[in-house]
Design a protein around this motif. Structure first.
Motif, mmCIF file in Angstrom:
data_model
loop_
_atom_site.group_PDB
_atom_site.id
_atom_site.type_symbol
_atom_site.label_atom_id
_atom_site.label_comp_id
_atom_site.label_asym_id
_atom_site.label_seq_id
_atom_site.Cartn_x
_atom_site.Cartn_y
_atom_site.Cartn_z
ATOM 1 N N VAL A 174 -21.952 29.575 14.371
ATOM 2 C CA VAL A 174 -22.547 30.653 13.293
ATOM 3 C C VAL A 174 -22.988 32.044 14.054
ATOM 4 C CG1 VAL A 174 -24.061 31.151 11.418
ATOM 5 C CG2 VAL A 174 -22.948 28.763 11.712
ATOM 6 N N ARG A 175 -23.535 31.760 15.240
ATOM 7 C CA ARG A 175 -24.324 32.877 15.954
ATOM 8 C C ARG A 175 -22.931 33.839 16.399
ATOM 9 N NH1 ARG A 175 -28.061 31.167 20.625
ATOM 10 N NH2 ARG A 175 -26.206 30.254 21.350
ATOM 11 N N GLU A 176 -21.988 33.089 16.711
ATOM 12 C CA GLU A 176 -20.728 33.890 17.380
ATOM 13 C C GLU A 176 -20.033 34.446 16.308
ATOM 14 O OE1 GLU A 176 -20.629 34.788 20.367
ATOM 15 O OE2 GLU A 176 -22.019 33.283 21.281
ATOM 16 N N ALA A 177 -19.857 33.880 15.196
ATOM 17 C CA ALA A 177 -19.105 34.514 14.081
ATOM 18 C C ALA A 177 -19.690 35.552 13.463
ATOM 19 C CB ALA A 177 -19.015 33.407 12.767
ATOM 20 N N GLN A 210 -25.168 17.047 18.854
ATOM 21 C CA GLN A 210 -23.789 17.764 18.961
ATOM 22 C C GLN A 210 -23.471 18.694 17.892
ATOM 23 O OE1 GLN A 210 -21.819 14.208 19.755
ATOM 24 N NE2 GLN A 210 -21.807 14.622 21.884
ATOM 25 N N VAL A 211 -23.805 18.216 16.597
ATOM 26 C CA VAL A 211 -23.514 19.035 15.410
ATOM 27 C C VAL A 211 -24.403 20.304 15.607
ATOM 28 C CG1 VAL A 211 -23.817 19.049 12.938
ATOM 29 C CG2 VAL A 211 -23.092 17.056 14.110
ATOM 30 N N SER A 212 -25.873 20.143 15.741
ATOM 31 C CA SER A 212 -26.597 21.235 16.106
ATOM 32 C C SER A 212 -26.104 22.362 16.751
ATOM 33 C CB SER A 212 -28.206 20.970 16.728
ATOM 34 O OG SER A 212 -28.633 20.228 15.521
ATOM 35 N N ALA A 213 -25.388 21.648 18.171
ATOM 36 C CA ALA A 213 -24.850 22.567 19.068
ATOM 37 C C ALA A 213 -23.602 23.435 18.492
ATOM 38 C CB ALA A 213 -24.367 21.840 20.480
ATOM 39 N N GLY A 214 -22.911 22.598 17.598
ATOM 40 C CA GLY A 214 -21.599 23.521 16.955
ATOM 41 C C GLY A 214 -22.239 24.406 16.022
ATOM 42 N N SER A 258 -27.189 34.162 5.655
ATOM 43 C CA SER A 258 -27.426 32.885 5.176
ATOM 44 C C SER A 258 -27.139 31.796 5.872
ATOM 45 C CB SER A 258 -26.947 32.969 3.571
ATOM 46 O OG SER A 258 -27.795 34.102 2.792
ATOM 47 N N VAL A 259 -25.972 31.643 6.226
ATOM 48 C CA VAL A 259 -25.312 30.549 7.081
ATOM 49 C C VAL A 259 -26.147 30.263 8.174
ATOM 50 C CG1 VAL A 259 -23.241 29.534 7.920
ATOM 51 C CG2 VAL A 259 -22.800 30.882 5.996
ATOM 52 N N LEU A 260 -26.705 31.193 8.658
ATOM 53 C CA LEU A 260 -27.286 30.964 9.954
ATOM 54 C C LEU A 260 -28.655 30.354 9.592
ATOM 55 C CD1 LEU A 260 -27.409 32.357 12.969
ATOM 56 C CD2 LEU A 260 -28.666 34.120 12.178
ATOM 57 N N THR A 261 -29.222 30.792 8.495
ATOM 58 C CA THR A 261 -30.414 29.851 8.030
ATOM 59 C C THR A 261 -30.500 28.744 7.395
ATOM 60 O OG1 THR A 261 -31.215 32.158 7.619
ATOM 61 C CG2 THR A 261 -32.572 30.536 6.710
ATOM 62 N N TYR A 262 -29.388 28.503 6.641
ATOM 63 C CA TYR A 262 -29.450 27.460 5.787
ATOM 64 C C TYR A 262 -29.120 26.073 6.366
ATOM 65 C CZ TYR A 262 -24.679 28.000 3.769
ATOM 66 O OH TYR A 262 -23.207 28.141 3.578
ATOM 67 N N ILE A 267 -19.889 23.451 8.312
ATOM 68 C CA ILE A 267 -20.234 24.850 8.830
ATOM 69 C C ILE A 267 -19.774 25.090 10.297
ATOM 70 C CG2 ILE A 267 -22.210 26.330 9.485
ATOM 71 C CD1 ILE A 267 -23.892 24.978 7.179
ATOM 72 N N CYS A 268 -19.688 24.292 11.165
ATOM 73 C CA CYS A 268 -19.044 24.461 12.520
ATOM 74 C C CYS A 268 -17.700 25.119 12.384
ATOM 75 C CB CYS A 268 -19.014 23.073 13.374
ATOM 76 S SG CYS A 268 -20.535 22.335 13.534
ATOM 77 N N PHE A 269 -16.848 24.380 11.354
ATOM 78 C CA PHE A 269 -15.566 24.918 11.092
ATOM 79 C C PHE A 269 -15.609 26.054 10.253
ATOM 80 C CE2 PHE A 269 -14.576 20.548 12.611
ATOM 81 C CZ PHE A 269 -13.339 20.661 13.077
ATOM 82 N N GLY A 270 -16.559 26.344 9.302
ATOM 83 C CA GLY A 270 -16.306 27.298 8.377
ATOM 84 C C GLY A 270 -16.503 28.634 9.016
ATOM 85 N N ALA A 271 -17.580 28.539 9.980
ATOM 86 C CA ALA A 271 -17.983 29.808 10.716
ATOM 87 C C ALA A 271 -16.565 30.331 11.661
ATOM 88 C CB ALA A 271 -19.001 29.499 11.701
ATOM 89 N N VAL A 272 -15.872 29.500 11.983
ATOM 90 C CA VAL A 272 -14.621 29.891 12.669
ATOM 91 C C VAL A 272 -13.692 30.690 11.863
ATOM 92 C CG1 VAL A 272 -12.600 28.955 14.177
ATOM 93 C CG2 VAL A 272 -14.811 28.050 14.408
ATOM 94 N N GLY A 273 -13.797 30.131 10.395
ATOM 95 C CA GLY A 273 -12.819 30.689 9.645
ATOM 96 C C GLY A 273 -13.252 32.250 9.086
ATOM 97 N N ALA A 274 -14.655 32.309 8.994
ATOM 98 C CA ALA A 274 -15.279 33.792 8.853
ATOM 99 C C ALA A 274 -14.775 34.711 9.898
ATOM 100 C CB ALA A 274 -16.656 33.586 8.325
ATOM 101 N N ALA A 275 -14.936 34.130 11.004
ATOM 102 C CA ALA A 275 -14.634 35.015 12.321
ATOM 103 C C ALA A 275 -13.372 35.300 12.425
ATOM 104 C CB ALA A 275 -15.286 34.295 13.454
#
Length: 386
Positions: free
Chosen positions: A326-329, A317-321, A360-364, A248-256
């Motif tokens: 996701v928040r920024e995306a 560190q995963v939590s930080a990512g 949803s990604v923000l939550t799951y 998800i850390c990478f996926g969110a970058v793709g959405a953004a």
């Protein structure tokens, strides 16, 4: 040719192999998936027939070794997730649940027989898996799950309900987590097992191009060898979740990135007051802020990938990512919608679709609140989950 969205030259940090994998995934999505995304989202469907195609591309369980899996680096897997979510979060969710939850749980905790039976078929997309941890009353607090597994002779009997399960109603096998007298254990439940049912959840406003289900287990009888022998305690399912969160850390970058690409193209073409809106200062401020944010999120994702490839990545560190990216995306998706004006509320443009999905990604895989507390504990030494 320089990519205007790569302000910080993040691509320069990648190896030739990583760039090739990313480009291959992007080409497949452009040809096979992107032309249909608006249709799938509007209809609320996920094309099950995509699974074998994703398998042939090597995307299912691609970061795992053996059993038909590609065995790529974590960073390469992350870059694939980036491209998948640039198309749609639902597609990345399918690949993530298949590889990082269902397949990883078998790969990491399963017996030799379980691995050989399921993993080659799942890597090929011939079998689909799901991961049953979340319950109707216990999402962020899985330690108090109500699903129970009780021994009956040599068998296990399971009763309980799982909720918000991606792939649930199209899965051939479910990894189900249940409380036993010896703690939480994992079980493989094949579709069609008596007493096991999956109900597709309808009426979603988010992740519409994805299958979400409620799983019900009523006196589901399983043989002893259905248990994942190496899965003991809550750490087992949580380790699987960390695998999914990494993607998800990478996926969110793709959405953004996809949102910003669409908004930038639109701003260059949309003329108001005799000039493109990209030439106005307020629009450029929006684009500049988002460009910097996108670049820093991408740098964070690559850094986490390098840590994981080096065996040094820590859960906080995963939590930080996940929390940051996701928040920024989501903020970028919303801001891009404003640049599109009224056109931004249609499925012709992707930002609002991405924004809906990112809710949803923000939550799951852990809510923002839970990841905040994980980071808080890493900073202070105090666990504040209650």
């Amino acid at each position: 040719m320089r990519d205007p969205l790569d302000l910080l030259d993040v691509a320069g940090l990648l190896t030739d192999e990583e760039r090739q994998i990313q480009a291959t995934v992007a080409r497949f999505l452009a040809d096979r998936v992107r032309p249909h995304l608006a249709e799938w989202f509007e209809a609320g469907t996920f094309p099950r027939e995509l699974a074998p195609e994703l398998g042939r591309l090597g995307l299912l369980g691609m970061h795992l070794d053996g059993f038909g899996c590609a065995g790529t680096s974590a960073t390469a897997y992350g870059l694939a997730c980036l491209e998948l979510e640039a198309a749609d979060s639902g597609l990345r969710s399918f690949v993530s649940v298949q590889g990082s939850l269902a397949m990883y749980s078998i790969h990491r905790f399963g017996s030799a027989e379980q691995k050989q039976h399921w993993l080659p078929r799942m890597a090929a997309g011939e079998a689909v898996g799901c991961f049953g941890l979340t319950e109707p009353d216990f999402g962020s607090d899985p330690a108090h799950m109500r699903t129970r597994a009780v021994r009956d002779g040599d068998d296990w009997v399971l009763n309980g309900t799982k909720m918000w399960i991606t792939n649930g109603s199209i899965a051939d096998v479910a990894t189900i987590w249940a409380a036993t007298e010896d703690g939480i254990r994992g079980f493989l439940v094949p579709a069609g097992t008596p007493g096991f049912t999956a109900r597709t959840i309808k009426g979603k406003l988010s992740l519409r191009a994805s299958v979400t289900a409620e799983l019900s287990l009523v006196d589901v009888r399983l043989p002893a060898d259905a248990q994942l022998p190496e899965a003991r305690g809550l750490r087992a399912p949580l380790s699987c979740l960390n695998e999914a969160r990494f993607g998800i850390c990478f996926g969110a970058v793709g959405a953004a990135r996809d949102c910003l690409t669409v908004a930038l193209d639109y701003a260059r073409e949309r003329v108001q007051f005799g000039r493109p809106i990209a030439a106005f200062q307020l629009t450029q401020q929006k684009l500049a802020d988002m460009g910097v944010t996108l670049g820093t999120a991408a740098l964070l994702a690559i850094h986490l990938g390098r840590l994981k490839d080096g065996g040094r990545l820590q859960p906080h560190q995963v939590s930080a990512g996940k929390l940051n990216n996701v928040r920024e995306a989501l903020a970028i998706a919303r801001e891009c919608r404003t640049i599109l004006g009224g056109s931004g509320i249609t499925l012709e443009y992707s930002p609002l679709r991405h924004a809906n999905n990112l809710e949803s990604v923000l939550t799951y895989e852990g809510t923002s609140e839970i990841h905040t507390l994980v980071i808080g504990e890493a900073l202070t030494g105090y666990a504040a989950y209650r």
